[in-house]
Scaffold this active site. Sequence first.
Site, mmCIF file in Angstrom:
data_model
loop_
_atom_site.group_PDB
_atom_site.id
_atom_site.type_symbol
_atom_site.label_atom_id
_atom_site.label_comp_id
_atom_site.label_asym_id
_atom_site.label_seq_id
_atom_site.Cartn_x
_atom_site.Cartn_y
_atom_site.Cartn_z
ATOM 1 N N HIS A 92 0.859 -1.179 0.000
ATOM 2 C CA HIS A 92 0.000 0.000 0.000
ATOM 3 C C HIS A 92 0.898 1.233 0.000
ATOM 4 O O HIS A 92 1.954 1.234 0.621
ATOM 5 C CB HIS A 92 -0.843 -0.021 1.288
ATOM 6 N N ASP A 112 -14.095 2.655 7.875
ATOM 7 C CA ASP A 112 -13.055 3.515 7.288
ATOM 8 C C ASP A 112 -13.644 4.389 6.185
ATOM 9 O O ASP A 112 -13.276 5.560 6.049
ATOM 10 C CB ASP A 112 -11.891 2.683 6.737
ATOM 11 N N ARG A 149 -13.315 12.805 7.294
ATOM 12 C CA ARG A 149 -11.992 13.429 7.532
ATOM 13 C C ARG A 149 -11.607 14.327 6.363
ATOM 14 O O ARG A 149 -11.037 15.398 6.547
ATOM 15 C CB ARG A 149 -10.930 12.335 7.738
ATOM 16 N N SER A 158 -6.725 3.746 9.569
ATOM 17 C CA SER A 158 -7.330 3.678 8.236
ATOM 18 C C SER A 158 -6.564 2.696 7.344
ATOM 19 O O SER A 158 -7.151 1.789 6.739
ATOM 20 C CB SER A 158 -7.312 5.092 7.628
ATOM 21 N N LYS A 190 -7.684 -1.595 6.579
ATOM 22 C CA LYS A 190 -7.932 -2.092 5.215
ATOM 23 C C LYS A 190 -7.021 -3.280 4.889
ATOM 24 O O LYS A 190 -7.437 -4.232 4.245
ATOM 25 C CB LYS A 190 -7.694 -0.965 4.189
HETATM 26 N N1 URA Z 1 -4.313 6.423 3.022
HETATM 27 C C1 URA Z 1 -5.332 5.785 3.638
HETATM 28 O O1 URA Z 1 -5.754 4.717 3.214
HETATM 29 N N2 URA Z 1 -5.870 6.361 4.735
HETATM 30 C C2 URA Z 1 -5.441 7.520 5.235
HETATM 31 O O2 URA Z 1 -5.973 7.976 6.227
HETATM 32 C C3 URA Z 1 -4.381 8.184 4.576
HETATM 33 C C4 URA Z 1 -3.818 7.598 3.469
#
Ligand code: URA
Length: 434
Positions: free
Chosen positions: A82, A161, A168, A183, A187
Site C-alpha cells: 500500500h 473507514d 476526515r 485507516s 484495510k
Molecule cells: N491512506 C489511507 O488509506 N488512509 C489515510 O488515512 C491516509 C492515506
Amino acid sequence: MQIVDLIKKKRDKQEHTPEELKFLIDGTVDGSIKDYHLSAWLMAAFIQGLSIEETTELTKLMAYSGDVLDLSSVPGIKIDKHSTGGVGDKVTLVLAPLVASAGVIVAKISGRGLGHTGGTVDKMDAIPGLRTDLTIDEFLHQLKTIGISLIGQTQNLTPADKIFYALRDVTGTVESLPLITASILSKKIAAGADIILLDIKYGSGAFMKTFEDAKKLSEMLVTVGKKLGKSVTTAISDMDQPLGFTIGHTLEVIEAIETLKGKGPQDLTKLCLRYAAILLHKAKKVKTIEEAEILLKKNISNGKAIEKFREFIEAQGGNPDVINNYDLMPKAEHHIDILSEHTGFVTQLSAIDVAETAKLLGAGRDRKEDKIDLGVGVELKIKRGQKVNKGTLLAVLHANSLKHIEKALLLIQHAYVIGDKAPLNPPLIKEIIS
Ligand code: URA
C-alpha cells in the site's frame, strides 16, 4: 453510553476504553451516530491524539467493521502493498507482476485516487476490458491459478473507514497519525494478506510533508501492525518530485510496461526492485535481499515479469495486446511542448505542481464523482538535478480539452525551479522500518 460523553472525554485528553471505541464504530456503521457527532469526535482525536492502545483497538474494530477476506484456501504466503499516495506512483503495476513472477502470491485490493494522488484502479481502467470488480470467488480463483490479482475495494470491506475517511476529507482531520494508521492498517487486515509492505511517501506531493512525520507514521504502523499479529514493513521514500517520467493513466501504464520490459526509468526500477526484493525475502523465497534482486532482475531480462503482467491482464478480461501496442489505450489529441526559459540546473521539480497540472488537464478528481480523462497527463523530459539550456524541452503536456491550458502552462513552468548549482539529490528510499 452517549456519544457526546465520548466527545467530551477525548476533548479533555482522556483515554477511551475498548467498550467505548466499540460503541463508536458500531454506531458509525449502523448509522445511529450522526455525522456531526462523528466529526466532532474526529476533531477531538485529531487534536488530542490517541494512545497506541487506543489506535490498536480502533484499527481492529475498523478492520472487522465489515467483511474480512479469508485467503487461507490459497496455498502459500500472500503479500500486499500500500502506498500513502504519490505523484506518478505506478509502483503497484510493476511490483505486483514482478513479485508474482518469482512465485510469491500478490493479493491486492487497491483504491481509486482522490485529489492529486492517483489510484491504481483508475490507472488500470486505461487497459481496455480489464475488470477490477471481480467477485471475491473470482479473486480467490485467480490467486490460486496465476498467483496475482488486483481489484478495487469491495462494497463491504472496512465500511467504518469509508465513513471516517469521507468525513476526515471534509473536516480537516486527514493528517492525524493515529487516524491514518487505523485507516491504512484496518484495510490491510481486512484484505487478509500475510505480509504487508507500506510505502510511506514524504515531500511536496505526499500527505506527510516531512521525513520526520513520515518516520513517526512508519513507527506507529509497524508497532500497531505487530500488536495485531501482522508482519508490516514500511519504506519511507521521496515524493518531492514525481516518480518516473509520467503522470496520467495511459502514460503511467506505458511506463510500468516499459519497466517490466527492463526499459523503465532508473528511479522507478530501483524502487520496485528493492520493494520486490524485501517482499521475496519476507516471504522466505530467498535467503538475502541481494539474492532476491538478482532473481528479479533475471525475471525482467528473461521476460518472465512482463509475461506475468500479460497473464494478469488476460485473466481479468483485459486486452493483453496493449503490452506491444500502446495505441490500444486512450490517448490525447494535443501534445504541447514546454521549453525551459532559463539556463542552469533543475534544483526543484515540485510534485504537487506537476500533479495539479495533470489535474487541470483532466487526469485527476476534485470530488469522488468527477470523471477522469485516461488519455491525458504530463510527460516529463527533465528531472531534478539535470542541466538545461534556455529552450531545452522540459515536459510535454498531453491534452484533449484546452479549457484550462493557460493555467496548466503556468503551473508546469512553476514546477521547475532552475538555479546555478546542481542540487544534492536526497536518497530515493530514505529508511526501511520492519
Ligand atoms: N491512506 C489511507 O488509506 N488512509 C489515510 O488515512 C491516509 C492515506
